[in-house]
Write an enzyme that holds these catalytic residues in place. Structure first.
Site, PDB file in Angstrom:
ATOM      1  N   GLY A  10       0.831  -1.218   0.000  1.00  0.00           N
ATOM      2  CA  GLY A  10       0.000   0.000   0.000  1.00  0.00           C
ATOM      3  C   GLY A  10       0.853   1.251   0.000  1.00  0.00           C
ATOM      4  O   GLY A  10       0.434   2.293   0.512  1.00  0.00           O
ATOM      5  N   VAL A  59      -3.595  -7.157  -0.439  1.00  0.00           N
ATOM      6  CA  VAL A  59      -2.931  -7.939   0.611  1.00  0.00           C
ATOM      7  C   VAL A  59      -3.869  -8.922   1.304  1.00  0.00           C
ATOM      8  O   VAL A  59      -3.420  -9.927   1.857  1.00  0.00           O
ATOM      9  CB  VAL A  59      -2.256  -7.031   1.682  1.00  0.00           C
ATOM     10  CG1 VAL A  59      -1.154  -6.174   1.075  1.00  0.00           C
ATOM     11  CG2 VAL A  59      -3.275  -6.174   2.423  1.00  0.00           C
ATOM     12  N   ASN A  85       2.419  -2.016   5.389  1.00  0.00           N
ATOM     13  CA  ASN A  85       1.843  -0.688   5.621  1.00  0.00           C
ATOM     14  C   ASN A  85       0.369  -0.609   5.226  1.00  0.00           C
ATOM     15  O   ASN A  85      -0.370   0.204   5.786  1.00  0.00           O
ATOM     16  CB  ASN A  85       2.662   0.334   4.811  1.00  0.00           C
ATOM     17  CG  ASN A  85       1.948   1.655   4.664  1.00  0.00           C
ATOM     18  OD1 ASN A  85       1.941   2.473   5.580  1.00  0.00           O
ATOM     19  ND2 ASN A  85       1.302   1.880   3.521  1.00  0.00           N
ATOM     20  N   SER A 137      -0.407   0.537  15.314  1.00  0.00           N
ATOM     21  CA  SER A 137      -1.019   1.823  15.678  1.00  0.00           C
ATOM     22  C   SER A 137      -1.011   1.936  17.196  1.00  0.00           C
ATOM     23  O   SER A 137      -1.105   0.926  17.905  1.00  0.00           O
ATOM     24  CB  SER A 137      -2.463   1.892  15.188  1.00  0.00           C
ATOM     25  OG  SER A 137      -3.119   3.000  15.771  1.00  0.00           O
ATOM     26  N   TYR A 150     -10.377  -2.126  14.294  1.00  0.00           N
ATOM     27  CA  TYR A 150      -9.040  -1.617  13.957  1.00  0.00           C
ATOM     28  C   TYR A 150      -8.039  -1.909  15.083  1.00  0.00           C
ATOM     29  O   TYR A 150      -6.915  -2.361  14.836  1.00  0.00           O
ATOM     30  CB  TYR A 150      -9.162  -0.115  13.702  1.00  0.00           C
ATOM     31  CG  TYR A 150      -7.912   0.572  13.221  1.00  0.00           C
ATOM     32  CD1 TYR A 150      -7.480   0.433  11.899  1.00  0.00           C
ATOM     33  CD2 TYR A 150      -7.173   1.390  14.072  1.00  0.00           C
ATOM     34  CE1 TYR A 150      -6.347   1.089  11.452  1.00  0.00           C
ATOM     35  CE2 TYR A 150      -6.038   2.047  13.635  1.00  0.00           C
ATOM     36  CZ  TYR A 150      -5.629   1.899  12.317  1.00  0.00           C
ATOM     37  OH  TYR A 150      -4.500   2.552  11.878  1.00  0.00           O
ATOM     38  N   ALA A 152      -8.200  -4.259  17.323  1.00  0.00           N
ATOM     39  CA  ALA A 152      -7.926  -5.707  17.353  1.00  0.00           C
ATOM     40  C   ALA A 152      -6.907  -6.073  16.280  1.00  0.00           C
ATOM     41  O   ALA A 152      -5.973  -6.844  16.522  1.00  0.00           O
ATOM     42  CB  ALA A 152      -9.219  -6.498  17.154  1.00  0.00           C
ATOM     43  N   LYS A 154      -4.616  -4.173  14.936  1.00  0.00           N
ATOM     44  CA  LYS A 154      -3.283  -3.619  15.200  1.00  0.00           C
ATOM     45  C   LYS A 154      -2.635  -4.296  16.422  1.00  0.00           C
ATOM     46  O   LYS A 154      -1.414  -4.493  16.449  1.00  0.00           O
ATOM     47  CB  LYS A 154      -3.372  -2.103  15.380  1.00  0.00           C
ATOM     48  CG  LYS A 154      -3.839  -1.365  14.114  1.00  0.00           C
ATOM     49  CD  LYS A 154      -2.900  -1.586  12.936  1.00  0.00           C
ATOM     50  CE  LYS A 154      -3.219  -0.701  11.745  1.00  0.00           C
ATOM     51  NZ  LYS A 154      -2.283  -0.886  10.624  1.00  0.00           N
ATOM     52  N   ILE A 183      -1.474  10.746  12.601  1.00  0.00           N
ATOM     53  CA  ILE A 183      -0.583  11.259  11.558  1.00  0.00           C
ATOM     54  C   ILE A 183      -1.451  11.859  10.455  1.00  0.00           C
ATOM     55  O   ILE A 183      -2.477  11.269  10.077  1.00  0.00           O
ATOM     56  CB  ILE A 183       0.272  10.099  10.972  1.00  0.00           C
ATOM     57  CG1 ILE A 183       0.956   9.287  12.096  1.00  0.00           C
ATOM     58  CG2 ILE A 183       1.269  10.607   9.944  1.00  0.00           C
ATOM     59  CD1 ILE A 183       1.933  10.040  12.953  1.00  0.00           C
TER      60      ILE A 183
END
Ligand code: NAD
Length: 242
Positions: A10, A59, A85, A137, A150, A152, A154, A183
């Site tokens: 990505g 992916v 990524n 993250s 999200y 879970a 990460k 970010i």
């Protein structure tokens, strides 16, 4: 070919783009995949004087992941650094979260990372060296309301990083993660002003990070100066205080 090769999944937008540019500056030949490719990316990277190979891929799809890794290996003859990524968000509170929202985030972020690790490790074992760096993250460390899917995914990446590091350390393959805070990228541009203000109030440095803040740490983990670090997650969040 003299250059070492870095593959960033990505890697054509946001944090991935900054990583690709930094690793190009470091002298790596660059490979990226993405769902949709953009031709400008290749020219931008080649301006650093290194080759760039782009390939369409998803992916979350095991066959596509295997084909991407094989194509990059055929093109360059080696893969020295894998940067996992590629990632997505589908935010919602648990009470409203649909199974599709949960599964899609797990499939891209967590399973996608597994697929890439699965197909790159045999190549790195034959090369007797390699670096695997996954973008987790801060949310995978601390949690965040509205992001159970999200967080879970990460947190899962952080666990996989620790386990794989133990499996392949004897093969001279180092496996680490970077856990960014908030970010400024296309992913966070989607947040409302109220959400951004809420986030800023939790950041010690009182600013969102830049993609370059993350790329600098990836550059360190891909380079010689980090050759005694494995199984770690480096949090890059400007001092988040929740
Ligand atoms: P982004 O949306 O710009 O980048 C994600 C990239 O992944 C996009 O180019 C997207 O097309 C690609 N992608 C999505 N699904 C894919 C798939 N199935 N196969 C291949 N590519 C796919 O966002 P970003 O902020 O640059 O995110 C990069 C990584 O950093 C993600 O893993 C994200 O979770 C993580 N991250 C971002 C922040 C932030 O504040 N922006 C914070 C912590 C972690």
């Amino acid at each position: 070919m003299e250059n070492k090769v870095a593959f960033i999944t990505g890697g054509t937008t946001g944090i991935g783009l900054a990583i690709a540019k930094q690793l190009a500056k470091d002298g790596f030949a660059i490979a990226v995949n993405n769902i949709v490719l953009n031709e400008d990316f290749q020219k931008e990277i080649e301006e650093y004087g290194v080759p760039c190979f782009m390939i369409q891929g998803d992916v979350s799809d095991e066959k596509s992941a295997e084909e991407n890794i094989n194509a990059i290996f055929e093109h360059y003859g080696r893969i020295d650094v894998l940067v996992n990524n590629a990632g997505i968000t589908r935010d919602n509170l648990l009470m409203r979260m649909k199974e599709e929202e949960f599964e899609s985030v797990i499939n891209v972020n967590l399973k996608g990372t597994y697929h890439m690790m699965r197909y790159v490790v045999p190549i790195m074992i034959k090369q007797r060296s390699g670096r695997i760096i996954s973008i987790a993250s801060v949310v995978g460390v601390k949690g965040n309301a509205g992001q159970i899917n999200y967080s879970a995914s990460k947190a899962g990446i952080i666990g996989m990083t620790k386990s794989l590091a133990q499996e392949v350390a004897s093969r001279n393959i180092l496996v680490n993660a970077v856990a960014p805070g908030f970010i400024r990228t296309p992913m966070t541009d989607k947040l409302t002003d109220a959400q951004k203000q809420g986030i800023l109030s939790q950041i010690g440095l009182k600013r969102m990070g830049t993609a370059e803040d993350i790329a600098n740490v990836v550059s360190f983990l891909a380079g010689e100066k980090s050759s005694y670090i494995t199984g770690q997650t480096i949090v890059v969040d400007g001092g988040m205080i929740y």
